[in-house]
Design a protein around this motif. Structure first.
Motif, mmCIF file in Angstrom:
data_model
loop_
_atom_site.group_PDB
_atom_site.id
_atom_site.type_symbol
_atom_site.label_atom_id
_atom_site.label_comp_id
_atom_site.label_asym_id
_atom_site.label_seq_id
_atom_site.Cartn_x
_atom_site.Cartn_y
_atom_site.Cartn_z
ATOM 1 N N GLU A 153 0.909 -1.177 0.022
ATOM 2 C CA GLU A 153 0.120 0.156 -0.015
ATOM 3 C C GLU A 153 0.824 1.116 -0.072
ATOM 4 N N SER A 169 1.077 5.438 -0.556
ATOM 5 C CA SER A 169 0.327 6.806 -0.741
ATOM 6 C C SER A 169 0.920 7.674 -1.975
ATOM 7 N N ASP A 181 -8.034 3.921 -0.637
ATOM 8 C CA ASP A 181 -8.628 5.378 -0.045
ATOM 9 C C ASP A 181 -8.351 6.305 -1.000
ATOM 10 N N GLY A 200 -7.097 9.838 0.820
ATOM 11 C CA GLY A 200 -5.843 10.069 1.179
ATOM 12 C C GLY A 200 -5.403 11.285 2.048
ATOM 13 N N PHE A 201 -4.573 11.920 1.785
ATOM 14 C CA PHE A 201 -4.241 13.124 2.877
ATOM 15 C C PHE A 201 -4.786 14.525 2.307
ATOM 16 N N SER A 218 -4.116 13.649 -3.063
ATOM 17 C CA SER A 218 -3.414 12.353 -2.484
ATOM 18 C C SER A 218 -4.416 11.208 -2.606
ATOM 19 N N PHE A 270 -4.670 6.574 -1.767
ATOM 20 C CA PHE A 270 -3.867 5.698 -1.373
ATOM 21 C C PHE A 270 -4.323 4.262 -2.461
ATOM 22 N N THR A 277 5.162 5.310 1.748
ATOM 23 C CA THR A 277 4.129 4.537 2.493
ATOM 24 C C THR A 277 3.191 5.347 3.195
ATOM 25 N N PRO A 278 1.820 4.796 3.506
ATOM 26 C CA PRO A 278 0.723 5.402 4.201
ATOM 27 C C PRO A 278 1.061 6.327 5.675
ATOM 28 N N SER A 301 -1.526 17.027 8.893
ATOM 29 C CA SER A 301 -2.227 15.709 9.478
ATOM 30 C C SER A 301 -2.667 16.286 11.016
#
Ligand SMILES: [Ca+2]
Ligand SMILES: [Ca+2]
Length: 606
Positions: free
Chosen positions: A102, A104, A132, A135-136, A140, A142, A164-165, A180
């Motif tokens: 997985e 990102s 996903d 994402g961010f 972004s 995933f 990586t996520p 975040s």
């Protein structure tokens, strides 16, 4: 049955879709007054060195060497586009070709395609592998991919970084500790709204009681509905509900999620994540009007009915402000404009998103609802937590001299997720910028003790004065609340120094500017707006300190960071500088044009 012909389908912008609005000064009390911070350098146009290429052939030659661009500049992330942790994992997994890892995926914020378009285009790689989509943030997502598939991605020009996520990534692969953590509060902090709430004691709670009533500031949200079960919007905050889609419903709900997100930006309490996800006016009350079905269609008739309903029920619910983050391209709808004017005559401010279909060669595509003269329409900028201040390239601009009213943060805004009780989700768009202003109006109403004289304070961006891209400019939240309160005390450091230039450039010329970067903590945002509507092509280049743009008589475009090609009518570069000092910014013209260049960050004129 005949009336069906008049029901125009309007697609609602969700996810990374942006709504753009027109800028107007309403005869009914919306006033925009330019107001500059004293510490923002009142610039004369910065010192400009103009270096003209001698001939077209020179320009062509130097253009050929553009390929290297970012490589030399950003040795941290760009050469491989793969962050170290992922590189280690890939090396250890190389023997297991079918194993999926997985990752990102971060697209360049100035990529020509949207995230969704990119995934669709590269469907062979992503089919069934997206884990996903959100994402961010807006750029972004995933996906679980094999080493081979990751290798294919690395070579695509839209990719900013792969990681990586659990790595926190940002554009150009540089870690961004803010993304975040800060979310909705980040935008209210950066605009000064958060400090303004505190300094002037306003939340939209005009009746002074913990409960909600029609005597609070009340915002009607015309959208997909509102999820009253979300902890940020519960407790009686939704005073009224009208459903034009499922007409028998009596309790607020949201089967799409767009309206919930919008409502929580304007007036969410942030109870699900205190101190992080507080909406602009957490003490304000809401009225939900559902006009969009669960398949994102919002009929014009529903919208017209909603406007009538709001006006008819103004006194029942004390409605002060309408937010409509819905749009479509098309010519002005006179019926809608009449209803907006009627709302204004009833003391109701209508705030509309400008739309999100700009970029590419699309110059003039204001959301049709944003074209009314009495509407307050909002363009979308990224705030410094998202690499700003820069204009989100998808934010719609107007034509000629008519654009949105003003611009507000709407990029990567994390707010309430419908039907989750207490979770959040990140969307980008003028849909998110509009409720920033609707919420701010709710604060102004309290600060001014009910005055309907909405006097928004702004910072001029883009072409001097009112323009079709930023409208009057970027919102200054603290100054706006301060002015509404009539107070002479209190101030706000808005984390931005802003330098602006504009000029004409002839084809085959490059204009060079020097800007001093004083800190590596803040993003250095560069936004080039081409004012012409004729497809003129300009490119933006930046040379870091110590790199001479002209070496041995050659213009060294190969040593510059460069905005992605074809990004008309805007070029954007934003990054966290790895060094302080004098940067050289070049505007290279393939066609003659008039442009505006805005720099934001911890910067000054050398
Ligand atoms: Ca109250
Ligand atoms: Ca301007």
């Amino acid at each position: 049955m005949n009336s069906k012909k008049f029901v125009k389908r309007i697609s609602l912008c969700v996810l990374s879709c942006l709504l753009v609005l027109p800028a107007t000064v309403s005869a009914n009390g919306v006033q925009i007054t330019p107001d500059h911070f004293p510490f923002i350098k009142s610039l004369p146009t910065p010192e400009v060195q103009v270096n003209l290429m001698d001939s077209e052939s020179d320009l062509t030659e130097t253009s050929l060497s553009i390929n290297l661009n970012r490589m030399e500049y950003n040795t941290l992330a760009v050469p491989s586009k793969i962050l170290d942790k992922l590189k280690d994992r890939l090396q250890s997994k190389a023997l297991y070709a079918q194993e999926k890892i997985e990752v990102s995926i971060m697209l360049k914020y100035d990529a020509v395609v949207t995230k969704e378009e990119f995934i669709e285009r590269e469907w062979e790689i992503f089919n069934g592998n997206i884990t996903d989509l959100n994402g961010f943030g807006g750029y972004s997502f995933f996906a679980a991919l094999t080493a081979d598939e990751i290798e294919q991605l690395v070579h695509l020009e839209e990719i900013a970084s792969l990681s990586t996520p659990d790595d926190v990534v940002s554009v150009y692969g540089e870690p961004d500790e803010h993304q975040s953590e800060v979310y909705l509060n980040g935008a209210t902090e950066m605009t000064g709204i958060k400090k303004g709430r505190s300094d002037y004691g306003v939340t939209g709670n005009r009746d002074g009681k913990a409960s909600y009533s029609k005597n609070d500031s009340v915002i009607a949200v015309i959208d997909t509905g509102i999820d009253g079960g979300h902890i940020d919007l519960s407790g009686g905050k939704i005073l009224g509900w009208k459903d034009f889609v499922n007409t028998s419903s009596t309790t607020a709900y949201d089967d799409l999620g767009h309206g919930t997100h919008v409502a929580s930006i304007a007036a969410g309490t942030g109870a699900g994540d205190p101190g992080v996800e507080t909406g602009v006016a957490p003490g304000a009350a809401l009225v939900g009007i559902k006009v969009c079905s669960s398949n994102t269609n919002c009929s014009t008739q529903n919208i017209l009915n909603a406007m009538d309903w709001v006006i008819a029920n103004k006194d029942t619910y004390g409605i002060d402000i309408i937010n409509m983050s819905i749009g479509s391209s098309g010519s002005t709808n006179a019926s809608f404009c009449n209803k907006v004017s009627s709302a204004a005559n009833n003391g109701i401010l209508t705030v509309v998103a400008a739309g999100n279909t700009s970029g590419g060669s699309d110059y003039g595509s204001l959301n049709l609802f944003a074209k009314c003269s009495d509407v307050l329409s909002v363009a979308n900028v990224a705030d410094p937590y998202e690499g700003g201040w820069y204009l989100n390239p998808s934010s719609n601009r107007g034509t000629g001299s008519v654009g949105p009213t003003l611009a507000a943060p709407g990029t990567s805004i994390r707010a309430a997720k419908a039907n989750s009780t207490s979770e959040y989700i990140t969307y980008s768009g003028t849909s998110m910028a509009s409720p920033m202003i609707a919420g701010l109006a709710a604060l102004m109403l309290q600060a001014s003790n009910g005055s309907l004289n909405y006097d928004f304070k702004i910072e001029d961006y883009g072409m001097s004065g009112y323009d079709k891209v930023y409208g009057n400019g970027l919102i200054l939240g603290h100054q706006t609340i301060k002015a509404a309160s009539g107070s002479s005390t209190g101030s706000f450091d808005n984390y931005r120094n802003h330098i602006r230039a504009q000029t004409n450039i002839a084809a085959s010329n490059i204009n060079l500017y020097n800007i001093k970067v004083n800190s590596t903590d803040a993003y250095f945002a560069n936004t080039l707006i081409i004012n012409n509507e004729n497809g003129a092509d300009l490119d933006l280049f930046i040379w870091k300190p110590g790199v001479e743009p002209i070496q041995n008589g050659q213009l060294r475009l190969d040593l510059a960071i460069q905005s992605s090609a074809g990004d008309l009518p805007q070029e954007t570069i934003s990054f966290k500088p790895t060094a302080t000092g004098n940067y050289t910014i070049g505007v290279l013209a393939y066609d003659s044009a008039t442009y505006a260049l805005d720099w934001a960050g911890q910067i000054s004129i050398p």
